[in-house]
Enzyme design. Structure first.
Site, mmCIF file in Angstrom:
data_model
loop_
_atom_site.group_PDB
_atom_site.id
_atom_site.type_symbol
_atom_site.label_atom_id
_atom_site.label_comp_id
_atom_site.label_asym_id
_atom_site.label_seq_id
_atom_site.Cartn_x
_atom_site.Cartn_y
_atom_site.Cartn_z
ATOM 1 C CD GLU A 103 8.518 90.106 -39.721
ATOM 2 O OE1 GLU A 103 7.462 90.529 -40.244
ATOM 3 O OE2 GLU A 103 9.201 89.203 -40.234
ATOM 4 C CE1 TYR A 148 10.534 87.509 -46.537
ATOM 5 C CE2 TYR A 148 9.950 85.959 -48.262
ATOM 6 C CZ TYR A 148 9.662 86.584 -47.068
ATOM 7 O OH TYR A 148 8.485 86.285 -46.409
#
Length: 992
Positions: free
Chosen positions: A417, A505
């Site tokens: 993140e 991802y």
């Protein structure tokens, strides 16, 4: 957004009725709200309803990787006071997925007022109202405005301008708004104007609106109800990515339409309000009932897309620290803060920011970072600029936690993140088709961060375990999508949500890693620094990234490529699947072919015309060789030849940095097998992993014989790396094999073969468990692999494993403070029940009753299905359908029992007299699932007929029509497994 996870769901008939009732109540509530809070300018809601027929909302498609929210669902019809265009509306821009380029948003003045109050019995929904002034620049003369809006009640709409100067001259003239309507399928709010906006002019769109906040929905605004300091409390938070900002405020909800935001949140005085930027000021406001609310304003954000707008309203505490002059705060339940649960994440966050700032040579641009831990956030995380939102299970840990991978998980997710602050927030993809530019690179840099702080971590093996293994297992030539998609391929908003998957991802991270490997780390980082600097506060496409890599390549002469970076990487990002690279060591010939699931021998499934430009790093006899390129379907490399009469061996794909699998001719596999038996340590761990994983995957899909893969396991008595054992066991001791082992006489052969080789690694780790389990805390790969090792050892009947299971279970039952080591807890609980009696089962039921965390209750619910006593399993299912003594709402107990070794027979008998109760409890779809679970071993048409007859009266007509094909697929798979297992049995017979 955080990496994807997987989850299943069911909706019972009772829940469906409840949702229908909620939808009806919702329509009534919104009508009342419209009367309370105003009317849409110039067009009363009653008139709007007459101008078109409300259409059904498209249900949101979800990938397997993205969990379905467990709270309430959105309404399936438009809010009162809006309408889709009627049949009289001609086709227009409102039919397109993308906004027309008529307006460019420059700035939002956004005010939101959620009606969240403490000390209430919170209903499933709350209301909120809001106002937004959007300053826009007109690029094309137009008398029609389109912006995004979904599930919002438009209460007023005005357009002012053109502005003489600045961004909000509210004394400017007014452009008449003649009509306001909603194109619901494409989620547009359409304003029909009485005059045209002029190119180059600046205007302000002024909109008032209202909507609903749902519990635990994780779309737009939502709220959690939780317990803290012994009290029931609630908080509110937001999730705008990818397309949910439009359900919070009308906006231009596309990633390229960046703007600045001034955000104001009106909230109850007992709550704290958080947003992207620091608090600017506070004041008070009274509502119509005379109650006082706090108005919190925040500083202006940098240019950013709508999906990064974030807010939270909560009664939380925080811990804080300063990193390079910028404040970092972690917010969580007051109990959690007092217990120090946020300390680990706090102490890690600042150093990660500093490391990435130095790595990219770009400072984090915001003055603060808040990170909030929500009680429920679907086991996910979100990278909002200045206000990162986490599920608390991914951020908080107990200071006395031992022997878990929690520290590693928190480190990976935080790194991901925080990486988004550069990849995604600072530089944003132009549209969602290139979402891998942020998710793939954030996933890749997780490992750079972890390696920096833990230089002893086995980086390649961890990347394989966390990233590569999963995506290679799912990817193939006929998969429906590539990493980078063409924009024109998208026709519905729901398709955007489907992009948050393994390919975005994991494959994205793998391709970034491959790119770094065939350049070098310095060139790789130089190109990324240039890319990030050039497109800061802006947007980029995949080709922009390739141009910056090409610039770096052109500025040096050491690295020579066979084609442009764009040509090389487009061959990987614009087509699905990956190649199998086959080396004939006798001739040095290499060929590539697409990897198919279930390759057809002497033929092909479908034509896959494209080839990849493949970088091949390789080793010979353990020594790294020069990079070569396979830029066509086949090529000869004489330096890769070996003789049958020497001891040479060759392995392609150094450190598994290439995104492909490797096959060899018979001699090539023989040489590698000989080396493993002679001196396995001469082959690096990552390549022992690779050989096992590639060989079993290739054999499963008909590229090589199963015997070739099995030959590689002969040396395993000398293998002391648990992650290599993990690769062996997940490929060899599959669920299908466990379910069907006794039918094919494999079990005694496999038991004898594996236990002889397993005993050494078992003794190593069972001793650690008994004597010093804490040393595993820093062994991440052991924490990943231990469960499979223990599960297999106990399944094979290793007496020491069964005895250790008894010991650990009994010790925990007598002294619950002596927790079972987390990595093996599921196995110990299962065998504690399987080897125990009613006493152990009842003890676990009581433990279930005292647990509040869903993940712990699910673990116990599964363990209780491990009983070997039919009457206990039958009683368990009776508890489930009667919801007594407990509701067991976390999972479908009948399916759990049916999936267990003994339970499938018990579940089938149970359904004879209880199928109606099961259907009412879990829905008719559960009966279909049970049919597949119970029939998982079928291999004949007679078995299919018997199963269909058994379930015939239980299923609806449409379900009966669909299950036959599925059962035929199961039969075909089982017949293939039967043939494969027979060959395995023959091989085991020869080698035991």
């Amino acid at each position: 957004m955080g990496p994807p996870s997987s989850s299943g769901f069911y909706v019972s008939r009772a829940v469906a009725v409840l949702l229908a009732g909620l939808a009806a109540a919702l329509l009534l509530a919104l009508t009342v709200l419209a009367a309370l809070y105003g009317r849409c300018a110039r067009v009363p809601p009653s008139e709007l309803l007459h101008r078109g027929v409300p259409g059904a909302a498209p249900s949101r498609p979800r990938t397997q990787e993205e969990p379905r929210p467990t709270g309430h669902t959105r309404p399936t019809r438009e809010p009162a006071g809006t309408a889709t265009p009627g049949n009289g509306r001609p086709p227009g821009p409102w039919d397109q997925l993308r906004l027309p380029p008529w307006l460019v948003p420059l700035h939002y003045e956004l005010e939101l007022w959620p009606r969240l109050r403490p000390n209430e019995s919170w209903a499933p929904t709350l209301t909120f109202t809001g106002r937004v002034n959007i300053t826009v620049r007109c690029t094309v003369a137009t008398a029609r405005l389109l912006l995004h809006s979904l599930f919002l009640e438009c209460e007023s709409a005005e357009v002012r301008g053109p502005l003489s100067s600045g961004t909000g001259d509210l004394t400017a003239g007014r452009v008449p708004v003649d009509d306001v309507w909603v194109a619901f399928d494409t989620q547009y709010l359409v304003l029909e104007l009485g005059g045209a906006l002029q190119p180059g002019g600046r205007y302000v769109l002024q909109l008032s609106f209202s909507g609903l906040v749902y519990q635990d929905l994780r779309e737009g605004l939502f709220f959690n109800v939780y317990t803290d300091q012994g009290e029931r409390r609630a908080l509110l938070a937001s999730q705008m990515e990818p397309t949910f900002a439009r359900s919070v405020f009308p906006c231009f909800d596309e990633p390229a339409l960046k703007a600045t935001f001034n955000i104001t949140i009106i909230h109850h005085p007992s709550y704290v309000a958080l947003s992207n930027m620091p608090k600017l000021g506070q004041s008070a406001r009274r509502d119509t009932n005379g109650s006082t609310w706090t108005v919190t304003t925040f500083s202006t954000t940098p240019h950013m897309p709508t999906y990064l707008v974030a807010l939270a309203v909560c009664d939380y505490a925080h811990v804080d620290r300063t990193e390079r002059g910028k404040e970092i705060r972690i917010w969580a339940r007051k109990d959690a803060i007092a217990n120090g649960n946020a300390d680990f994440a706090l102490n890690l966050t600042g150093p990660i920011f500093s490391f990435l700032e130095d790595l990219f040579n770009i400072s984090y641009p915001l003055p603060k970072t808040d990170i909030i831990a929500l009680p429920t956030f679907d086991n996910s995380a979100m990278e909002n600029w200045g206000l990162l939102i986490f599920d608390e299970s991914l951020l908080l840990m107990q200071p006395n936690d031992q022997v878990t991978d929690k520290k590693a998980v928190i480190s990976f997710i935080l790194s991901h993140e925080i990486g988004h602050q550069w990849f995604g927030n600072l530089v944003t993809m132009n549209w969602w088709n290139d979402i891998w530019l942020k998710e793939g690179f954030a996933s890749y840099f997780e490992f750079g961060v972890i390696n920096y702080f833990n230089p002893k971590f086995p980086r390649n093996e961890i990347f394989f375990s966390n990233i590569l293994h999963n995506v290679l297992s799912e990817d193939h030539a006929l998969v429906s999508r590539a990493v980078s998609m063409k924009v024109e391929n998208f026709t519905e908003t729901g398709e955007i949500n489907e992009l948050f998957d393994l390919f975005t991802y994991n494959k994205g991270a793998s391709l970034a890693r491959m790119l770094s490997s065939f350049l070098n780390e310095n060139l790789f980082l130089s190109a990324l620094k240039s890319y990030l600097k050039t497109f800061s506060y802006s947007n980029a496409e995949q080709d922009d990234l390739w141009r910056h890599f090409q610039m770096v390549i052109d500025d040096q002469n050491k690295i020579l490529l066979p084609a442009t970076v764009k040509s090389i990487m487009d061959s990987w990002t614009h087509q699905s699947g990956f190649p199998v690279i086959t080396l004939n060591v006798s001739t040095g010939a290499i060929k590539q072919e697409p990897f198919y699931l279930g390759k057809v021998k002497n033929g092909t499934l479908l034509t896959h015309n494209d080839t990849w430009i493949v970088p091949i790093l390789w080793i010979k006899n353990g020594t790294t060789q020069s990079l070569v390129w396979l830029d066509k379907s086949s090529k000869i490399f004489p330096e890769m030849q070996v003789s049958a009469y020497d001891h040479d061996w060759v392995i392609l794909n150094l450190n598994m940095t290439g995104y492909y699998r490797v096959n060899y001719d018979t001699l090539g596999w023989k040489k590698l097998n000989q080396q493993l038996e002679k001196d396995p340590k001469a082959i690096p761990v990552i390549h022992r992993l690779q050989l096992i994983d590639d060989a079993f995957s290739l054999s499963k899909n008909n590229y090589i014989e199963i015997e070739t893969a099995l030959d590689l396991t002969k040396y395993l008595a000398e293998e002391d790396e648990i992650i290599v054992w993990y690769a062996v066991l997940v490929n060899l001791v599959t669920k299908d094999l466990v379910f069907d082992a006794n039918s094919y006489d494999i079990y005694p052969l496999l038991k004898k073969y594996l236990l002889k080789r397993l005993i050494s690694i078992w003794n190593m780790y069972s001793t650690v468990i008994r004597e010093n389990v804490a040393v595993l805390q820093d062994d991440y790969l052991a924490l990943v692999a231990l469960e499979k090792l223990f599960e297999t050892a106990c399944w094979l009947g290793l007496e020491d494993c069964l005895q250790l299971s008894r010991e650990l279970f009994k010790n925990w039952a007598n002294h619950p403070e002596n927790e079972i080591p987390s990595p093996i807890k599921s196995v110990i609980l299962c065998y504690g029940i399987a080897l125990g009696s009613e006493e152990e089962w009842d003890f676990l039921l009581n433990m279930y009753a005292n647990k509040t965390k869903e993940e712990e209750r699910i673990q116990l619910a599964y363990a209780m299905s491990c009983s070997k006593d039919p009457w206990i399993l039958n009683r368990y299912m009776e508890y489930a359908i009667t919801a007594s003594p407990f509701a067991f709402n976390e999972t479908n107990i009948i399916e759990v029992v049916a999936a267990s070794e003994v339970g499938r027979y018990i579940a089938k008998d149970f359904l004879v007299n209880n199928w109606q109760a099961v259907s009412e409890r879990y829905g008719t779809q559960s009966l279909v699932t049970l049919m597949y679970i119970i029939g998982r071993t079928i291999s004949t048409d007679l078995q299919i007929t018997e199963l269909q007859q058994f379930f015939g009266n239980m299923l609806e007509e449409q379900q009966r029509l669909t299950v036959h094909a599925k059962l035929q697929t199961i039969k075909k798979k089982n017949l293939e497994n039967k043939t494969r297992n027979a060959r395995m049995a023959a091989w085991l017979w020869r080698n035991t």
